[in-house]
Design a protein around this motif. Structure first.
Motif, short mmCIF file in Angstrom:
data_model
loop_
_atom_site.label_atom_id
_atom_site.label_comp_id
_atom_site.label_asym_id
_atom_site.label_seq_id
_atom_site.Cartn_x
_atom_site.Cartn_y
_atom_site.Cartn_z
N CYS A 125 31.33 6.59 -54.67
CA CYS A 125 30.03 7.42 -54.80
C CYS A 125 30.05 8.56 -53.83
O CYS A 125 30.33 8.38 -52.70
N ASN A 126 30.21 9.96 -54.49
CA ASN A 126 30.34 11.19 -53.65
C ASN A 126 28.80 11.39 -53.18
O ASN A 126 28.17 11.96 -54.10
N ALA A 127 28.49 11.15 -51.85
CA ALA A 127 27.29 11.47 -51.43
C ALA A 127 27.37 12.57 -50.18
O ALA A 127 26.57 12.76 -49.53
N ASP A 128 28.56 13.33 -50.25
CA ASP A 128 28.91 14.41 -49.32
C ASP A 128 28.14 15.40 -49.72
O ASP A 128 28.76 16.42 -50.35
N ALA B 40 20.41 21.94 -50.29
CA ALA B 40 20.77 20.99 -51.14
C ALA B 40 20.18 19.62 -50.43
O ALA B 40 20.96 19.43 -49.39
N PHE B 41 19.53 18.76 -51.03
CA PHE B 41 18.96 17.51 -50.59
C PHE B 41 18.78 16.47 -51.38
O PHE B 41 17.68 15.67 -51.13
N ILE B 42 19.44 16.72 -52.47
CA ILE B 42 19.08 15.82 -53.76
C ILE B 42 19.65 14.32 -53.47
O ILE B 42 18.74 13.64 -53.58
N ASP B 43 20.81 14.48 -53.18
CA ASP B 43 21.52 13.25 -53.01
C ASP B 43 20.79 12.53 -51.69
O ASP B 43 20.64 11.14 -51.87
N ARG B 44 20.75 12.93 -50.81
CA ARG B 44 20.01 12.64 -49.64
C ARG B 44 18.66 11.90 -49.83
O ARG B 44 18.48 10.80 -49.50
N VAL C 153 30.89 4.32 -50.58
CA VAL C 153 29.94 5.28 -50.82
C VAL C 153 30.18 6.30 -49.41
O VAL C 153 30.30 5.92 -48.23
N TYR C 154 30.55 7.36 -49.97
CA TYR C 154 30.96 8.52 -48.79
C TYR C 154 29.81 9.25 -48.48
O TYR C 154 29.39 10.24 -49.57
N VAL C 155 29.10 9.30 -47.44
CA VAL C 155 28.02 9.85 -47.29
C VAL C 155 28.14 10.47 -45.76
O VAL C 155 28.76 9.81 -44.83
N ARG C 156 27.31 11.88 -45.39
CA ARG C 156 27.42 12.36 -44.44
C ARG C 156 26.94 11.46 -43.13
O ARG C 156 25.59 11.06 -43.32
N ALA C 157 27.56 11.56 -42.10
CA ALA C 157 26.99 10.79 -40.81
C ALA C 157 25.66 11.22 -40.36
O ALA C 157 24.98 10.83 -39.99
N GLU C 158 25.63 12.82 -40.81
CA GLU C 158 24.41 13.32 -40.15
C GLU C 158 23.13 12.81 -40.91
O GLU C 158 21.87 12.85 -40.35
N CYS C 159 23.13 12.26 -42.08
CA CYS C 159 21.97 11.76 -42.95
C CYS C 159 21.72 10.29 -42.41
O CYS C 159 22.02 9.48 -43.11
#
Length: 598
Positions: free
Chosen positions: A193-196, A202-206, A234-240
């Protein structure tokens, strides 16, 4: 089962938390205890509700009364008036901007009632930390159908029949991608899952991960089952961090209920889900760079083919879908492909979420059926107009490397093929509104500055080409443009598109080339006449005072930060062009239209 006479829903996403939502929650807890209502009224912290402009939002059920811009000081009044006495707090309700009529229920506000919420249906409505609330809304029904009622091939065919297209970029058919990976003989296979989500604004995925994480998990398990993968990432930004926390909690809950892990629902299907926190590189939104980052290597794209479905993570068949795409999957399986195709257009079924920002009255996330016109999104949902009633000039669609569409293109429907034919793209779903006070040359410079700084540097066309284009834009906005600069930017742009390694590189010149296509005269005004028509580029802004309009009130002189304005009281003033820094404070302050752009 506990029973409550009222439920108070408080939005608790990242944006609302920055607007004191946690303090409002604490105040509600304190007031309910003080008034002996703890056993009668239940507080529920939800995810993102949509209308950022008026957050934090509090909704009281069963009435569904909605309160906006709630502060800690408002809580005691809501508890006393609404929850104790049964009277609404009218001043906190939404009021129509034109008629000033109060609108007590959020779904009667134009911003909401024009939307069709599939992906966002649970956001702002359920507690994202509770798997039971997700299940109560029909959650995991799609997974159960997929595993119990369908064979793998039947699930694939159902998704192909729905014509679900990837929501993260080019709109590749999701079911076809799954089919390609499923047909590969190599083992093991992986689901990613691309959550980057790296686009500014843009803040849809987050928001989906914060408000409805189980929908993504369910979509991942279904996809993994179809392609034969037993491990997903799930690859997600650590800042989220809020999204990461809620996702990890949701994974743990799903594992405890046998919806994730080994022998899911007793069917013998295994699927383990892991969260990888990324460091926040824009390039990792590109699928091959993302898979390298999951492997622990530097996130850089590689040439394709081979595609990820052939050789992705650790060289094995891998499907990469983005958050919004995966969140659609459970509803398609639960309700059927025919249900999904009732929304949108034949070539682009379903809905699309947009992050509506910029010079528009109502900013936030909006979900509309494919085929809705950009004009309807901007005006009917976005508030019917632009701040300060300025004329709309253009929209930037698809993120920083997306396209600029002028006002006469706003009737275009949002669907993949139509936008593609118009020389634009859906992209990430970013939709930035620009008005007449926006300088498109400066906007292009800002977008390109972001893109250039985020270039991974692997291929020369992107690394050096965007840098040269940025240098040209910087000198044009500083009044140092040279003859032939426009032609050179076009040439560089074409070269970057045709020779860059990855999709991000190939799209890097888009903001410049699309604004040149629509607003070349504005570029020429900067270049040839050293003038910024929008009054944004400070090096090109020259203010002057019209003596006949100036009454010598001294208001402009008093706000000038560099003492560039002089004159006797009640006498026309003057601006020293050598001192003026073009900040525009005098223009804003003057009530007599005496200060004008030179």
């Amino acid at each position: 089962m506990e029973s409550y006479r009222s439920h108070v829903l408080i939005c608790g996403d990242t944006g609302c938390n920055s607007s004191d939502s946690p303090q409002i929650q604490e105040k509600f807890t304190e007031e309910l205890e003080k008034n002996g209502l703890t056993n009668e009224v239940k507080l529920i912290i939800t995810g993102y509700h949509g209308l950022c402009e008026l957050a934090p939002i509090v909704i009281v059920y069963p009435e569904g009364t909605s309160y906006f811009k709630v502060s800690q000081d408002d809580v005691s009044e809501i508890v006393e008036e609404h929850l104790l006495k049964g009277r609404t707090v009218d001043r906190l309700m939404y009021h129509d901007r034109d008629s000033e009529e109060k609108i007590p229920y959020y779904n009667e506000i134009d911003f909401y009632k024009q939307q069709e919420r599939i992906v966002l249906r649970n956001c702002g409505y359920i507690n994202p930390d509770s798997i039971n609330e997700y299940i109560a809304q029909g959650g995991y029904e799609g997974l159960a159908k997929a595993l119990v009622e369908f064979e793998r091939e039947e699930v694939t065919e159902e998704v192909i029949k729905s014509n679900l297209r990837g929501r993260g970029g080019a709109g590749f058919p999701t079911g076809e991608k799954w089919k390609l990976a499923g047909q590969e003989p190599a083992e093991p296979k992986y689901m990613v899952c691309n959550a980057d989500e790296g686009d500014p604004g843009a803040f849809i995925d987050r928001s989906i991960l914060e408000g409805d994480p189980h929908s993504v998990i369910e979509g991942m398990v279904i996809a993994g089952y179809v392609i034969g993968a037993e491990i997903g990432y799930v690859y997600v930004r650590a800042e989220c961090q809020l999204a990461v926390r809620r996702l990890r909690m949701a994974i743990e809950q799903a594992e405890q209920l046998g919806l994730l892990g080994e022998n899911i629902l007793g069917t013998g299907v295994n699927f383990t889900l892991k969260v990888v926190e990324g460091a926040g590189a824009f390039v990792c939104g590109e699928s091959t760079a993302l898979t390298r980052a999951i492997e622990g290597r530097r996130g850089m794209p590689r040439p394709t083919p081979p595609r990820s479905t052939e050789q992705g993570l650790w060289g094995k068949p891998t499907v990469v879908n983005n958050v919004e795409t995966l969140a659609c999957v459970p509803y398609i399986l639960a309700n059927g492909a025919d249900w999904f195709t009732n929304y949108g257009t034949p070539k682009s079924p379903g809905t699309k979420v947009f992050a509506l920002t910029g010079k528009v009255k109502n900013t936030g996330l909006v979900e509309v059926p494919m085929g809705t016109s950009i004009r309807d999104i901007v005006f009917d949902i976005g508030g019917g107009g632009i701040q300060q009633d300025n004329e709309i000039k253009a929209v930037q669609i698809g993120g920083p490397s997306g396209f600029c569409l002028p006002e006469d293109k706003l009737d275009l429907p949002v669907e993949f093929d139509t936008l593609d034919d118009a020389g634009a793209m859906m992209g990430s779903g970013g939709l930035v509104v620009m008005d007449e006070e926006t300088c498109v040359v400066n906007e292009s410079k800002l977008h390109l500055k972001f893109i250039q700084s985020e270039s991974c540097g692997k291929c020369t066309p992107c690394r050096e080409g965007t840098k040269r284009m940025l240098e040209i834009l910087e000198r044009i906005t500083e009044g140092k443009g040279r003859s032939g600069d426009i032609e050179l930017m076009k040439e560089l742009g074409d070269m970057i598109i045709n020779t860059s390694l990855c999709g991000l590189g190939k799209s890097a010149p888009n903001p410049v080339l699309s604004t040149l296509r629509c607003f070349e005269d504005e570029y020429k005004e900067h270049l040839e006449n050293e003038r910024c028509p929008a009054g944004v580029c400070s090096d090109l802004v020259k203010y002057q005072i019209v003596p006949d309009n100036c009454i010598g009130c001294t208001a402009c002189a008093r706000v000038c930060p560099v003492d560039a304005i002089s004159g006797e009281k009640k006498q026309p003033h003057e601006i020293d062009p050598d001192k003026c820094i073009g900040c525009g404070e005098c223009l804003k302050k003057c009530k007599f239209e005496a200060v004008v752009l030179g």
